[in-house]
Scaffold this active site. Structure first.
Site, PDB file in Angstrom:
ATOM      1  N   GLY A 149     -23.441  28.586  14.071  1.00  0.00           N
ATOM      2  CA  GLY A 149     -23.779  27.756  12.565  1.00  0.00           C
ATOM      3  C   GLY A 149     -24.582  27.077  12.448  1.00  0.00           C
ATOM      4  N   CYS A 150     -24.496  25.248  11.907  1.00  0.00           N
ATOM      5  CA  CYS A 150     -25.210  24.166  11.093  1.00  0.00           C
ATOM      6  C   CYS A 150     -25.736  23.894  12.626  1.00  0.00           C
ATOM      7  CB  CYS A 150     -24.215  23.394  10.706  1.00  0.00           C
ATOM      8  SG  CYS A 150     -23.614  24.166   9.454  1.00  0.00           S
ATOM      9  N   ASN A 151     -25.028  24.152  14.005  1.00  0.00           N
ATOM     10  CA  ASN A 151     -25.912  23.569  15.153  1.00  0.00           C
ATOM     11  C   ASN A 151     -26.452  23.680  15.683  1.00  0.00           C
ATOM     12  OD1 ASN A 151     -24.015  24.651  16.373  1.00  0.00           O
ATOM     13  ND2 ASN A 151     -22.679  23.533  17.495  1.00  0.00           N
TER      14      ASN A 151
END
Length: 367
Positions: A149-151
């Protein structure tokens, strides 16, 4: 006082990794929030409010085709996967090409390629497809990071930095390619509308090298990667997730309304861990490059870390102009900081991303 090692700050004679180039790419089509509401004929005032109060002005997306009645036709899962493959490869190739130009390098110089994506599934992975498209040397080392995901951009940068340090003088490239419009489900519910109001398509690449080599040819000197720190919050494991929606017969992304508060409550903890042993305090950090996760997420991080609106100016500007670009968002902010031309030698920056797990990833860099 500043450690000379990445990872956890232990003493290490290996040269630090330096970031020597960055590049970004987006699809050709973009829309304002009002244009998107009109395209999907959304009249529900609650959903319109979510879109119009998102602090986003425009996002790049590849929308479903229009049917004979002018309505957008829902895409089947196979079509969404096909869109992800086409968009992710196209954006990744353009971002890497721009990054190499910035680095004074060519595809043949790449010795390690790390590709990140969470918006679709590919086998063979994105790295193999990008390698073929760019004509990268076939013995190039590769790594694909999926589903984080976004991390994931900072998870990948940690791996790329470690590889570069173990292979001084050799060029490593990381690219985050997220076709978020291939992960959308439009069913008119508030659950999917929160996601549909937020994410945009985009890719960002960064080049890294330790010691001499490509760095010597680069026109612009980038920062050294000093240290990483992370935290996972297992009790909030389901707060952000991409899973199968049986009712829609598609994968669907979910964001819990508590996400901003979960992230904000743990931001100080991980930054304190990042700066431990460096002799630096938060007030000594000159530049903050935080993931453009959403208006409430940015506000929560800003308040909990005691940052100013100026500190997060690039984060909010990227959200305004592109929406949440998932794993590559922080590199769009990094590029804007470089273009601003305000950095001076010796200054420090903190990179921060957050995503499913729930997790927060951080990195300390020094110019």
């Amino acid at each position: 006082m500043i450690p000379t090692a990445s990872g956890h700050g232990a003493a290490d004679p290996a040269p630090l990794t330096r970031l020597v180039g960055v590049g970004t790419a987006v699809p050709a089509t973009s829309y304002t929030q009002t244009e998107l509401l009109d395209a999907f004929r959304i009249d529900d005032p609650r959903i319109r409010s979510v879109f119009l109060n998102s602090a986003i002005q425009r996002r790049h997306l590849t929308l479903p085709p229009e049917g004979s009645d002018g309505r957008r036709v829902p895409e089947r899962q196979g079509e969404l996967l096909g869109k992800h493959r086409q968009q992710a490869v196209d954006m990744a190739v353009r971002a890497v090409t721009e990054c190499l130009k910035e680095s004074g390098a060519a595809p043949g110089d790449i010795r390690y390629l790390c590709c990140v994506t969470s918006t679709g599934f590919l086998t063979p992975g994105l790295s193999a497809l990008v390698l073929r498209e760019l004509g990268i040397e076939r013995h190039c080392g590769r790594l694909d990071i999926v589903g984080m995901g976004c991390n994931a951009g900072l998870n990948a940068l940690n791996a790329v930095s470690g590889w570069a340090r173990a292979n001084p003088g050799q060029l490593a490239v990381m690219v985050c390619a997220e076709a978020c419009s291939a992960a959308y489900v439009f069913d008119g519910t508030m659950r999917t509308s929160v996601v549909n109001s937020l994410f945009g398509d985009g890719a960002a690449a960064i080049a890294a090298v330790a010691h001499e080599g490509i760095e010597a040819r680069a026109g612009r000197t980038g920062p050294e990667v000093v240290k990483f720190a992370s935290v996972i919050i297992p009790e909030a494991m389901d707060a952000m997730r991409f899973d199968w929606d049986g009712a829609q017969d598609r994968f669907s992304f979910f964001l819990d309304p508590e996400v901003p508060y979960v992230v904000g409550a743990h931001a100080e903890e991980v930054v304190t861990r990042l700066l431990a042993g460096t002799g630096l305090r938060r007030s000594g950090i000159d530049h903050w490059l935080i993931h453009s996760g959403g208006k409430k997420v940015i506000d929560a991080v800003m308040i909990n870390l005691g940052l100013s609106r100026h500190d997060v100016r690039h984060t909010t500007a990227v959200l305004r102009d592109f929406g949440n670009l998932s794993s590559g968002s922080f590199l769009f902010s990094y590029q804007r900081l470089l273009d601003e031309g305000v950095i001076r030698p010796g200054e420090h920056g903190v990179l921060m991303t957050m995503g499913p797990g729930s997790t927060i990833e951080t990195a300390l860099v020094r110019w």
